[in-house]
Design a protein around this motif. Sequence first.
Motif, mmCIF file in Angstrom:
data_model
loop_
_atom_site.group_PDB
_atom_site.id
_atom_site.type_symbol
_atom_site.label_atom_id
_atom_site.label_comp_id
_atom_site.label_asym_id
_atom_site.label_seq_id
_atom_site.Cartn_x
_atom_site.Cartn_y
_atom_site.Cartn_z
ATOM 1 N N ASP A 112 -23.137 36.402 -2.451
ATOM 2 C CA ASP A 112 -22.666 37.789 -2.447
ATOM 3 C C ASP A 112 -22.120 38.178 -3.817
ATOM 4 N N LYS A 113 -21.398 37.245 -4.440
ATOM 5 C CA LYS A 113 -20.740 37.550 -5.715
ATOM 6 C C LYS A 113 -21.736 37.605 -6.876
ATOM 7 N N TYR A 114 -22.642 36.623 -6.912
ATOM 8 C CA TYR A 114 -23.552 36.513 -8.062
ATOM 9 C C TYR A 114 -24.953 37.073 -7.788
ATOM 10 N N LYS B 132 -19.407 45.418 -5.532
ATOM 11 C CA LYS B 132 -18.796 44.118 -5.744
ATOM 12 C C LYS B 132 -18.168 43.619 -4.450
ATOM 13 N N THR B 133 -18.214 42.311 -4.317
ATOM 14 C CA THR B 133 -17.669 41.701 -3.106
ATOM 15 C C THR B 133 -16.145 41.676 -3.172
#
Length: 908
Positions: A540-542, A686-687
Motif C-alpha cells: 500500500d505504501k510503496y 497516501k496510506t
Amino acid sequence: MFLFSSLDNGVPNRTTQDSTVHHIYLITIRKIRNICFSLCCIDITTFLDNKKNMYTFQINKKLLGMKIHFFLASASAAPIIPFLPMILMQRGYSSVVVGSIFTLLPLPALFLRAAVGAITDKYKCRKPALIFFLVIISLVLCLLMFIPGTNVETQIDDVDVIKLPTFWLFIGSITILYAGIIARGVLENTICMGLLGENKYKFGEQRVWGAVGWGMISAVSGAVIDWFSKGQNYKNYTPGMIISLVICILNIFVASKIEVVENTDKKFELSDVKKCLNKKVLSFLLWVVAFGFFNAFIWYYFFWYLEDIAKIYHPEMIPYIKTLEGFSLTIQCLGGEVPFFFLSSYILKRVNHMTVFSLMFLGFAARFFLYSIITNPVYVLPVEIFNGPTYALAYSAATSYAAVLAPVGTEGTLQGIVGTAFVEIGAPFGSFVGGYMFDRLGSIASFKYLAGIALVVCFTQTFVNWLINRYSKDKDLKENTSSTDNPAIVGIGIGAAPIYPFLSTISKQRGYSSIIIGLIFTIIPFLGLVVRPAVGAITDKYKCRKSTFILSIGIMSIFISILMLIPGSAVQTEINDADVISSPLFWWFFGTIAIFKISIVISTVMEDTICVHLLDDDKTKYGHQKMWGAIGWGIMSVVFGMSVDWFSKGLEYTNYTPGFIISLICSFLDMYVVSKMKNAQNKEIKTGLSNVRKVFTKIKVLSFLFWVVAYGILLSFIWHFQFLYMEDISNIYHPETKPYIKTIQGLSLTIQCIGGEVPFFILSNFILNRVSHMNVFSLLFLTFAVRFFLYSIISNPVWVLPVELLNGITYALGYSTAISYAAELAPVGAEGTLQGIVGTALEGIGIPIGSFIGGTLFNRFGSITSFRIFSYVALAVTKIIDYFNFLFYIKTSIFFSVVLSALGVAIK
C-alpha cells in the motif's frame, strides 16, 4: 381471495417490532405465492377499488400449453428410448450390432432437422407439422408391440442377425420412431422460443417440465415392466409401450390447443442462415458435437453398464434391475435436470455459453470416473445428479444460443442445425465408439477411459475459448466477459492444487505422526501472522502490488523444485517424534514448505487486493472472480490424483513427483499471466495507518474478526486432516480402494470446487446483497456441523464425495463474505493492509489453532471420533453466533432469516 388481498392492508395498533415481523411475514407469503404461481404459469395482475387492493389471476395459456406438451412429450419417450439397448440385447443382438444400430439410427435424420426447420420456416406450418409427427410416433408404437422375436436366450451371430426379416422390421420401426421424435424436438423448441419472445433465456423454465415428465414416468415404467415380468426369464416391455402410446395420444390433443407465434412478414432466405454461420458459431457447433458424443454413452450404454455390474458383483439385484434403472432416470431428471433447467435462466444471464460447456465436459469426466469405480448399482443413483450440468444446463445453453443467433424468420432452421450437430453427428459417433469399446474393453474399463477423454476435451475447449477471447480481432467472435475478471486467480488455484491439499499425506508417508503433522500446520500459519498485514501495508505504501505478486509466484516455483529433491519421501513405519525432531531432513522439509506456504500467503493477499480494487463499487461480486480459482483448483486436483495413482502402480509408496511437476509448470504460466495484468493501485492517495486504527475501534469489526478466527479453526480440519481421515476409513473398511485413493482424494477436491465452490462463488453476490455478513457466518458454522457429522458416520471413502458439495457454503460463501466485507471497511489507500489483517485472523491465527487441536484429537481419539467432536463444536459455535446476532444485529435467528433471504427479502 381474502387471504391474498389482505396481504397488502397491514394491521393497525402494533408495536414497532411486531410491525416489522409482520411486514417480513407478509413479504415471505408474497414470495412463496409468486413462486408457486410462476411454476404453475399464472400471471398476477392487480386493480384498485375504493377500499383495498385486490388480486386477479390469469393463466398464461401460451406457456401453460407448452409446459404440458413438454411434460407429455418426454413422458411418452421415457418408457421406450432409454430401454432400447436392453430390448435389442434381449433380442440376441451383440454389443457391436447395438452400437452399429445407434450409429446408423440418427443418419436418416441427419438432414431431417434442418429440413423440417427450413420447411416450417418457409410455409409457416409448425403446429400442423408437430401434430403430424405425434401421429407418426403413435402409429409406430402400435407396430412395435406386435413384432415377434422379443426374447432370445443366446446371442445370435452378427451375420445371422443381418439376415433376419424381423431385424429389419424392428430397425425400420425404431428408425421412423426416432425420426418422429427428432422432428418433434425441432418444432417444440422453435415454438417455445417464439412464445418466449425476448425472454429466450427462460427456455429452461419451460423445458424443466419435460424433465419432470421423463423422471416420473421412468420410475413408473421400470416398476411396471418388472411387475409384469415376474416368473419369466425375460423382461416384458409391452406395458411400457402401452403407457407411451396412451401419453402420446393425449399429447396430440394438447398440441392442437397450443398457440403458435410465427413471423409471417419476414420471408425465409437461406442467405440469412449463411450469415450467422461464422467462426464463432462453427466452433460452438464443434463443441455441440462433442456434447452429443458423450451423451451417447449415457443414452445408449448406461443401462448396459448397470446390468453388467449387477451380474458381476450383485446378482441378487437382477430381479428388480429395471426398477433401479427407472429410478436412476427419475434421479437424473428430478434431482439433476429439474434444478438446472430452472436455474439455467439465472446462470446463462451471468455465464457465457462456452464456460457452461467447459463445466459440462468436466462434469462428464467426474461422472464417468465414478462409474468406473462403483461396484454396486445402488451407488450409481447419487451420481445421476450430474445429469443436471451434463445435460440440462448444456442443452439450455445450446438451444437459447441458437435462438439468439438466428436471423428473424430462420429460427427453426438454426435450431435444426444445432440439433443435427448434437444428435445426428455427435451421438452416432459416440454410439459407434461406445459399441466398440464395450465389446473390447467391457463397460467398466470403457468408462474409465472415457473419463480421461472428457477431461482432455475440457482442457482443450477451455484453452481454445481462452485463445479466441484473448487474441481474436473479430469482436463478434469474442464472448462477452467481464473486464474485471482476474486470470491470476485461476493460476494460483491451478498451481497450488497439486501440492497444498496433499501436504498432510506427504508428511504421513515420510513417517511423521499426527502430532508432528498437527504441529507443522500449527507453526507454519503463524508465520503469516506478521507476513499478511506487513505485505499489505508495504505494498500500500510503496505501490508495488504487481511486482510483489510476481516475486511471490517466483519464490513458490523455486521451492516446489526443492520439494522434489528432498530425500526420505517414503518410510515404511512411523518414526518416533523425538527422532523426527532431531533429523536434518525434517527441518529441510519443514523450512521448504514454510517458505512455500508464505509465498502462497503473499500471493493471496495480492490477488485479493488487486481484485477488489478492480471491482470498484461492486465488491460483492468478488465471488464471481474467485470462482475461477475454484475451477482451476478443481480441475488440477483430479488430474494430480490420477497422475499420482498412475505413476505409483507397482510401488509400495505413493509417488508425488508428477504433482510437483504439474504445479511447477502452472506456476510458470501464472507468472506470465500476472506480468500482463493491469496494476490496479491508487498512487495519488497516501496510506494512513490512522485510518485503519479507526476501523478497529468499532465493536462490529472486532467481533467480525473473532468469528473469522473461529472460521479458520474449523477450516483447518478440512485442509489438514480430511485426507488423513479418508485414508483411515479406506484402510479400516475398504482396503480395496487403496490403489486409487489418491484419485478419489483428487476427485473430492474437484467436487469441492466445481460442484460446491463455483455455484456459491457465482451466487455470493446475490446472497450478500440480501443477507448480512453475520448471518452468512451463522449459516457457515451450521454447515460445518452437518459436514463433520456426516464424516463421522461414513465408512466408504467414495461416499465422502457428495458431502464435498457443502464446501460451497463452508468455503466459497464464507471466504467471499470475509473478503468483500474487509474491502467495504477499508479506508481508501489501505485496502491491502486490511485484507492482510483479515487474512491473518483466518490463516495466521485460526488455522494454526485448529491444526494443533486437530492433531491432538486425531492422535488421541482417531479420525472418525474427532470429526464427531468437531461437529458438536461447530454446532455450539452456531448457536453462540446466532444469539450474538440476535442481540446486536437483527432481531431474528439464522434459521428464519436465511429462509427469508433466499426468497429475496432483504434483511440487512
